[in-house]
Write a protein that holds these residues in place. Sequence first.
Motif, PDB file in Angstrom:
ATOM      1  N   SER A  82     -38.507  39.034 -15.806  1.00 17.56           N
ATOM      2  CA  SER A  82     -39.899  38.787 -16.193  1.00 17.56           C
ATOM      3  C   SER A  82     -40.615  37.869 -15.205  1.00 17.56           C
ATOM      4  CB  SER A  82     -39.948  38.179 -17.598  1.00 17.56           C
ATOM      5  OG  SER A  82     -39.261  36.938 -17.610  1.00 17.56           O
ATOM      6  N   GLU A  83     -39.996  37.588 -14.068  1.00 17.75           N
ATOM      7  CA  GLU A  83     -40.598  36.703 -13.073  1.00 17.75           C
ATOM      8  C   GLU A  83     -40.989  37.473 -11.813  1.00 17.75           C
ATOM      9  OE1 GLU A  83     -38.889  32.521 -12.751  1.00 17.75           O
ATOM     10  OE2 GLU A  83     -37.152  33.751 -13.280  1.00 17.75           O
ATOM     11  N   VAL A  84     -41.956  36.910 -11.102  1.00 15.11           N
ATOM     12  CA  VAL A  84     -42.346  37.417  -9.790  1.00 15.11           C
ATOM     13  C   VAL A  84     -42.208  36.258  -8.815  1.00 15.11           C
ATOM     14  CG1 VAL A  84     -44.219  38.363  -8.403  1.00 15.11           C
ATOM     15  CG2 VAL A  84     -43.903  39.147 -10.753  1.00 15.11           C
ATOM     16  N   LEU A  85     -41.406  36.450  -7.772  1.00 15.97           N
ATOM     17  CA  LEU A  85     -41.194  35.411  -6.761  1.00 15.97           C
ATOM     18  C   LEU A  85     -41.922  35.811  -5.493  1.00 15.97           C
ATOM     19  CD1 LEU A  85     -37.352  34.840  -7.203  1.00 15.97           C
ATOM     20  CD2 LEU A  85     -39.220  33.685  -8.384  1.00 15.97           C
ATOM     21  N   THR A  86     -42.527  34.828  -4.828  1.00 12.85           N
ATOM     22  CA  THR A  86     -43.232  35.060  -3.576  1.00 12.85           C
ATOM     23  C   THR A  86     -42.566  34.242  -2.476  1.00 12.85           C
ATOM     24  OG1 THR A  86     -45.300  35.386  -4.769  1.00 12.85           O
ATOM     25  CG2 THR A  86     -45.465  34.933  -2.419  1.00 12.85           C
ATOM     26  N   PHE A  87     -42.383  34.848  -1.312  1.00 11.23           N
ATOM     27  CA  PHE A  87     -41.736  34.194  -0.183  1.00 11.23           C
ATOM     28  C   PHE A  87     -42.593  34.356   1.063  1.00 11.23           C
ATOM     29  CE2 PHE A  87     -38.496  35.834  -3.035  1.00 11.23           C
ATOM     30  CZ  PHE A  87     -37.676  34.735  -3.227  1.00 11.23           C
ATOM     31  N   HIS A  88     -42.581  33.332   1.912  1.00 10.94           N
ATOM     32  CA  HIS A  88     -43.184  33.437   3.244  1.00 10.94           C
ATOM     33  C   HIS A  88     -42.029  33.711   4.199  1.00 10.94           C
ATOM     34  CE1 HIS A  88     -47.219  32.260   2.158  1.00 10.94           C
ATOM     35  NE2 HIS A  88     -46.670  31.387   1.333  1.00 10.94           N
ATOM     36  N   THR A  89     -42.113  34.805   4.955  1.00  8.13           N
ATOM     37  CA  THR A  89     -41.017  35.238   5.815  1.00  8.13           C
ATOM     38  C   THR A  89     -41.543  35.508   7.227  1.00  8.13           C
ATOM     39  OG1 THR A  89     -41.267  37.632   5.520  1.00  8.13           O
ATOM     40  CG2 THR A  89     -40.042  36.436   3.801  1.00  8.13           C
ATOM     41  N   PRO A  90     -40.635  35.692   8.178  1.00  8.09           N
ATOM     42  CA  PRO A  90     -41.060  36.041   9.540  1.00  8.09           C
ATOM     43  C   PRO A  90     -41.317  37.534   9.731  1.00  8.09           C
ATOM     44  CG  PRO A  90     -38.690  35.666   9.497  1.00  8.09           C
ATOM     45  CD  PRO A  90     -39.208  35.343   8.117  1.00  8.09           C
ATOM     46  N   LEU A  91     -41.301  38.334   8.662  1.00  5.20           N
ATOM     47  CA  LEU A  91     -41.503  39.771   8.793  1.00  5.20           C
ATOM     48  C   LEU A  91     -42.901  40.088   9.295  1.00  5.20           C
ATOM     49  CD1 LEU A  91     -38.978  39.634   6.868  1.00  5.20           C
ATOM     50  CD2 LEU A  91     -39.702  41.852   6.086  1.00  5.20           C
ATOM     51  N   GLY A  92     -43.028  41.251   9.907  1.00  4.55           N
ATOM     52  CA  GLY A  92     -44.317  41.705  10.425  1.00  4.55           C
ATOM     53  C   GLY A  92     -45.126  42.405   9.351  1.00  4.55           C
ATOM     54  N   ALA A  93     -46.160  43.069   9.795  1.00  2.00           N
ATOM     55  CA  ALA A  93     -47.037  43.818   8.898  1.00  2.00           C
ATOM     56  C   ALA A  93     -46.263  44.965   8.262  1.00  2.00           C
ATOM     57  CB  ALA A  93     -48.227  44.370   9.678  1.00  2.00           C
ATOM     58  N   PRO A  94     -46.682  45.426   7.079  1.00  5.73           N
ATOM     59  CA  PRO A  94     -46.012  46.583   6.478  1.00  5.73           C
ATOM     60  C   PRO A  94     -46.059  47.792   7.405  1.00  5.73           C
ATOM     61  CG  PRO A  94     -47.494  45.536   4.903  1.00  5.73           C
ATOM     62  CD  PRO A  94     -47.745  44.902   6.240  1.00  5.73           C
ATOM     63  N   ASP A  95     -45.005  48.609   7.340  1.00  4.60           N
ATOM     64  CA  ASP A  95     -44.960  49.824   8.145  1.00  4.60           C
ATOM     65  C   ASP A  95     -46.153  50.703   7.778  1.00  4.60           C
ATOM     66  OD1 ASP A  95     -43.183  51.587   9.948  1.00  4.60           O
ATOM     67  OD2 ASP A  95     -43.697  52.902   8.286  1.00  4.60           O
ATOM     68  N   GLU A  96     -46.800  51.270   8.786  1.00  6.65           N
ATOM     69  CA  GLU A  96     -47.966  52.112   8.534  1.00  6.65           C
ATOM     70  C   GLU A  96     -47.627  53.587   8.509  1.00  6.65           C
ATOM     71  OE1 GLU A  96     -51.371  51.177  10.905  1.00  6.65           O
ATOM     72  OE2 GLU A  96     -51.097  49.036  10.622  1.00  6.65           O
ATOM     73  N   GLY A  97     -46.342  53.888   8.595  1.00  2.00           N
ATOM     74  CA  GLY A  97     -45.926  55.274   8.493  1.00  2.00           C
ATOM     75  C   GLY A  97     -46.297  55.822   7.128  1.00  2.00           C
ATOM     76  N   PRO A  98     -46.348  57.123   6.997  1.00  2.12           N
ATOM     77  CA  PRO A  98     -46.800  57.695   5.737  1.00  2.12           C
ATOM     78  C   PRO A  98     -45.810  57.577   4.591  1.00  2.12           C
ATOM     79  CG  PRO A  98     -46.195  59.409   7.282  1.00  2.12           C
ATOM     80  CD  PRO A  98     -46.126  58.109   8.028  1.00  2.12           C
ATOM     81  N   TRP A  99     -44.517  57.335   4.864  1.00  3.54           N
ATOM     82  CA  TRP A  99     -43.538  57.322   3.792  1.00  3.54           C
ATOM     83  C   TRP A  99     -42.583  56.145   3.904  1.00  3.54           C
ATOM     84  CZ3 TRP A  99     -44.509  61.553   6.928  1.00  3.54           C
ATOM     85  CH2 TRP A  99     -45.374  62.486   6.362  1.00  3.54           C
ATOM     86  N   PRO A 100     -43.072  54.907   3.905  1.00  5.51           N
ATOM     87  CA  PRO A 100     -42.153  53.792   4.087  1.00  5.51           C
ATOM     88  C   PRO A 100     -41.523  53.262   2.817  1.00  5.51           C
ATOM     89  CG  PRO A 100     -44.374  52.983   4.095  1.00  5.51           C
ATOM     90  CD  PRO A 100     -44.459  54.483   3.966  1.00  5.51           C
ATOM     91  N   CYS A 101     -41.796  53.843   1.669  1.00  2.00           N
ATOM     92  CA  CYS A 101     -41.407  53.181   0.424  1.00  2.00           C
ATOM     93  C   CYS A 101     -40.370  53.900  -0.415  1.00  2.00           C
ATOM     94  CB  CYS A 101     -42.645  52.911  -0.428  1.00  2.00           C
ATOM     95  SG  CYS A 101     -43.772  51.781   0.387  1.00  2.00           S
ATOM     96  N   GLY A 102     -39.913  55.059   0.000  1.00  2.00           N
ATOM     97  CA  GLY A 102     -38.856  55.736  -0.730  1.00  2.00           C
ATOM     98  C   GLY A 102     -39.180  55.908  -2.205  1.00  2.00           C
TER      99      GLY A 102
END
Length: 194
Positions: free
Chosen positions: A163-183
């Motif tokens: 029932s919780e939502v956790l938020t993190f600051h990470t060194p990751l880049g922008a989300p992939d802009e490909g058409p199917w990155p989320c499975g």
Amino acid sequence: MFFLDLDSGRIVSATAPAPTGHKAIAGPGEFLIGSQGYGAFTTGRYGRDGGETARWASHGAMLVDDRGTVRGPELENVLPSRSRFRRLAPGNTLVDGPSLTGYYTSYPAMDSEGTTVFWRDGKLLAVDADLTAHELFAMDDDRKVIGRALLLGEGRVVVSLGSEVLTFHTPLGAPDEGPWPCGDANLRGNPVLG
């Protein structure tokens, strides 16, 4: 699974009966369909006509980037874990990434550099395009209800745990802009490109 003609609704093809698993759009007219349970642990790639074009001895929450590379954490129903992070390669071969401890896994997300982020065994893990694992955060956590990881702008990652939502600051880049990155985690939200 059934493949339907969008104009007529007619069944074009059907896969052989198998236990259900994770699914993802793999490109225009291509689909990944996983099968797990009752001895099955595979992922097949199917074309628009419903014919199988590839099969791998792995099943999991697979992501497909804009170059068509398929990778993700395996989700085998076995303890202790034998799962790994895998890349599904041409010729029905598997490229091994890191071993994964624990069992319950969030649906992953991918950044534009090919780094996949997900929650497993009380850890926020990132596996880069070279299949190197990075532990971004860890805590004692034995929750069995794990949702998904979302990658927002500026490296922010949001994970739903129970029932919780956790938020993190990470060194990751922008989300992939490909058409199917989320499975399968975003199968209903995958865009359809015309």
